[in-house]
Design a protein around this motif. Structure first.
Motif, PDB file in Angstrom:
ATOM      1  N   UNK A 234       0.862  -1.149   0.145  1.00  7.48           N
ATOM      2  CA  UNK A 234      -0.089   0.006   0.043  1.00  7.48           C
ATOM      3  C   UNK A 234       0.872   1.288   0.078  1.00  7.48           C
ATOM      4  N   UNK A 235       1.737   1.433  -0.980  1.00  2.00           N
ATOM      5  CA  UNK A 235       2.499   2.563  -1.157  1.00  2.00           C
ATOM      6  C   UNK A 235       1.503   3.934  -1.612  1.00  2.00           C
ATOM      7  N   UNK A 256       8.846  -5.681  -5.610  1.00  4.34           N
ATOM      8  CA  UNK A 256       7.166  -5.844  -5.650  1.00  4.34           C
ATOM      9  C   UNK A 256       6.540  -4.951  -4.695  1.00  4.34           C
ATOM     10  N   UNK A 257       5.484  -4.464  -5.327  1.00  6.95           N
ATOM     11  CA  UNK A 257       4.535  -3.824  -4.748  1.00  6.95           C
ATOM     12  C   UNK A 257       3.273  -4.001  -4.754  1.00  6.95           C
ATOM     13  N   UNK A 258       2.594  -4.214  -3.688  1.00 11.28           N
ATOM     14  CA  UNK A 258       1.250  -4.838  -3.247  1.00 11.28           C
ATOM     15  C   UNK A 258       0.332  -3.862  -3.103  1.00 11.28           C
ATOM     16  N   UNK A 259      -1.056  -4.017  -3.518  1.00 12.85           N
ATOM     17  CA  UNK A 259      -1.994  -3.008  -2.882  1.00 12.85           C
ATOM     18  C   UNK A 259      -3.083  -4.076  -2.368  1.00 12.85           C
ATOM     19  N   UNK A 260      -3.598  -3.761  -1.368  1.00 17.18           N
ATOM     20  CA  UNK A 260      -4.571  -4.548  -0.693  1.00 17.18           C
ATOM     21  C   UNK A 260      -5.819  -4.302  -1.434  1.00 17.18           C
ATOM     22  N   UNK A 261      -6.152  -3.108  -1.821  1.00 14.69           N
ATOM     23  CA  UNK A 261      -7.459  -3.013  -2.521  1.00 14.69           C
ATOM     24  C   UNK A 261      -7.249  -1.574  -3.634  1.00 14.69           C
ATOM     25  N   UNK A 262      -8.272  -1.421  -4.402  1.00 12.91           N
ATOM     26  CA  UNK A 262      -8.116  -0.306  -5.000  1.00 12.91           C
ATOM     27  C   UNK A 262      -8.691   0.834  -4.166  1.00 12.91           C
ATOM     28  N   UNK A 324     -14.319  -3.293  -0.383  1.00 13.12           N
ATOM     29  CA  UNK A 324     -14.707  -3.363  -1.886  1.00 13.12           C
ATOM     30  C   UNK A 324     -14.723  -4.638  -2.249  1.00 13.12           C
ATOM     31  N   UNK A 325     -15.349  -5.003  -3.565  1.00 12.56           N
ATOM     32  CA  UNK A 325     -15.352  -6.329  -3.783  1.00 12.56           C
ATOM     33  C   UNK A 325     -13.947  -6.913  -4.426  1.00 12.56           C
ATOM     34  N   UNK A 326     -12.724  -6.295  -4.261  1.00 11.62           N
ATOM     35  CA  UNK A 326     -11.569  -6.925  -4.629  1.00 11.62           C
ATOM     36  C   UNK A 326     -10.567  -6.739  -3.145  1.00 11.62           C
ATOM     37  N   UNK A 327     -10.865  -6.687  -2.268  1.00 13.32           N
ATOM     38  CA  UNK A 327     -10.005  -6.396  -1.258  1.00 13.32           C
ATOM     39  C   UNK A 327      -9.386  -7.897  -0.889  1.00 13.32           C
ATOM     40  N   UNK A 328      -8.114  -7.639  -0.675  1.00 12.85           N
ATOM     41  CA  UNK A 328      -7.101  -9.020  -0.367  1.00 12.85           C
ATOM     42  C   UNK A 328      -6.435  -8.402   0.991  1.00 12.85           C
ATOM     43  N   UNK A 329      -6.060  -9.277   1.967  1.00 16.08           N
ATOM     44  CA  UNK A 329      -5.389  -9.307   3.006  1.00 16.08           C
ATOM     45  C   UNK A 329      -4.211 -10.339   2.882  1.00 16.08           C
ATOM     46  N   UNK A 330      -2.928  -9.913   3.448  1.00 14.19           N
ATOM     47  CA  UNK A 330      -2.019 -10.585   3.142  1.00 14.19           C
ATOM     48  C   UNK A 330      -1.348 -11.380   4.490  1.00 14.19           C
TER      49      UNK A 330
END
Length: 442
Positions: A234-235, A256-262, A324-330
């Motif tokens: 989440x940068x 690598x750069x990860x986003x938890x959601x839009x 949101x419909x596309x949330x991810x947790x890591x």
């Protein structure tokens, strides 16, 4: 001939100065700084003694900063670390444990041969602000309404805890105990006897929690010294210079750069960072869930293993839609931590009224994907608005006012419907840009 008053004053002053100089340098282990005491004698009179601390300055609005200590009149005025008996007494009376440390690899303690970050179950994260000598009492007030109720305050070894207690006493809190911290060996048994053992978390080489004051967004930098690789979670575009400078300072290569959601409250930095490295072999990859509908180099699916550090480290992608419909947790099993985005916040959760959000879906996501993790798993959210830094799965399961305890899905749906929130200020700009991997509309 009797002694002259000036000579007597000078002799007394010299003696006092000798005593002061005998303790000129005091090592303060917790903050790894040296406190230098200086005194001035003018006309044989003892001047004011001050303490000066080295380090970088920080902003009050950023709870993750590690700013310099301000000058203080008397370190002895801070509450000393409690005896084991006093700590046991406070814990037996049901004291709330308040952790005033940062919540990342800057706060490691040694256990055996491995440095770890240790956490007490159910403790409240309320970091000490060294510039203003305060802690976020708004966070404290959510859990402890009565100022006469017992509090145990700890840091790593008790120094910051003592100063935090002085601040709380000035606000009218009365039952305060300095609980030292994981570095105080004599108190570890007292915590364990109260059912609150220190839970170790191996942070690996580096885990830094960073903060964007504008959007109250946390960014996480994970680094591995053996491979030199680093990843960002989440940068924010407004913090690109800070984040890239830190990666370079620590000697890492961002892969690598990860986003938890839009996101709807800020633009992600992934697109701009990729642009800066365009055409080079050092360009990091972007990643987001396939369900988000956003562009990225890598579209993640539920339960996917995201390997990094040459395959020696990994994150598990947990589908947690609802905000949101596309949330991810890591989930990082190695560290015992989960990066929850907006799905699960400290004492709350993300809103569910736009971007395909659903209160029913979020309730099921949190209960089926997050609340099944070990209770001592550290929760690192994407936001906090009360100055807190982290929680635990066990703490959220028991006390999250929206999702914890015995809250039913129906009760949660009503809670979320009654919020009636206004749209985020950045909604119309951030969402379109983030659907394009953080590239603003030209």
């Amino acid at each position: 001939m009797p002694p002259q008053p000036a000579l007597v004053a000078g002799a007394i002053g010299g003696a006092v100065l000798g005593v002061l100089l005998s303790a000129l340098l005091i090592k303060k282990k917790e903050d790894r700084r040296v406190v230098v005491f200086a005194s001035a004698l003018a006309g044989g009179a003892l001047g004011t003694m001050r303490a000066s601390f080295g380090g970088a300055s920080g902003a009050r609005k950023d709870p993750t900063k590690r700013p310099a200590e301000p000058a203080v009149a008397d370190l002895a005025a801070a509450d000393p670390v409690a005896s084991p008996e006093r700590l046991r007494s406070a814990l037996r009376r049901g004291a709330l444990v308040v952790d005033v440390r940062a919540a990342d690899s800057s706060e490691l303690t040694n256990k055996s041969t491995a440095p770890v970050f240790e956490v007490v179950d159910g403790s409240l994260s309320a970091p000490y602000d060294k510039v203003n000598q305060t802690i976020p009492v708004g966070a404290l007030g959510l859990l402890q309404q009565e100022k006469s109720a017992p509090l145990v305050v700890h840091c790593r070894s008790g120094a910051r805890a003592g100063k935090a207690i002085a601040f709380l006493r000035g606000l009218g809190y009365t039952d305060l105990t300095n609980g030292g911290g994981p570095a105080v060996v004599d108190l570890r048994e007292a915590y364990a006897d109260a059912g609150l053992p220190w839970r170790p978390h191996n942070m690996g080489s580096v885990m830094r929690q960073l903060f964007d004051p504008k959007s109250s967004t946390f960014t996480y930098l994970l680094g591995d010294a053996s491979t030199g690789e680093a990843i960002l979670i989440d940068p924010c575009i407004d913090q690109i210079e800070r984040d890239l400078a830190l990666v370079e300072e620590l000697g890492f290569r961002l892969t690598l750069m990860l986003n938890t959601h839009c996101h709807a409250d800020h633009i992600t930095a992934t697109g701009e960072i990729k642009r800066r490295f365009q055409g080079t072999s050092k360009a990091p990859k972007s990643a987001i869930s396939a369900a988000s509908g956003a562009d990225a180099d890598r579209l993640i699916v539920p339960n996917e293993t995201i390997k990094w550090a040459g395959g020696t480290r990994s994150l598990t992608a947990l589908a947690t839609p609802g905000h949101t419909s596309g949330c991810m947790s890591f989930y990082d099993a190695y560290t015992g931590a989960v990066y929850t985005g907006d799905a699960l916040l400290i004492g709350g959760c993300g809103r569910t009224d736009f971007q395909g959000g659903s209160a029913k879906t979020l309730y099921r996501s949190v209960h089926s994907q997050l609340f099944v993790l070990p209770d001592d798993t550290i929760v690192y959210p994407a936001h906090d608005y009360k100055g807190r830094l982290r929680s635990t799965i066990g703490g959220e399961k028991s006390s999250n006012p929206r999702l914890g305890g015995v809250k039913s899905v129906g009760e949660f749906v009503k809670i979320m419907a009654d919020l009636k929130l206004s749209n985020p200020k950045m909604l119309d700009v951030a969402v379109p840009a983030n659907l394009r991997c953080g590239v603003p509309d030209e």
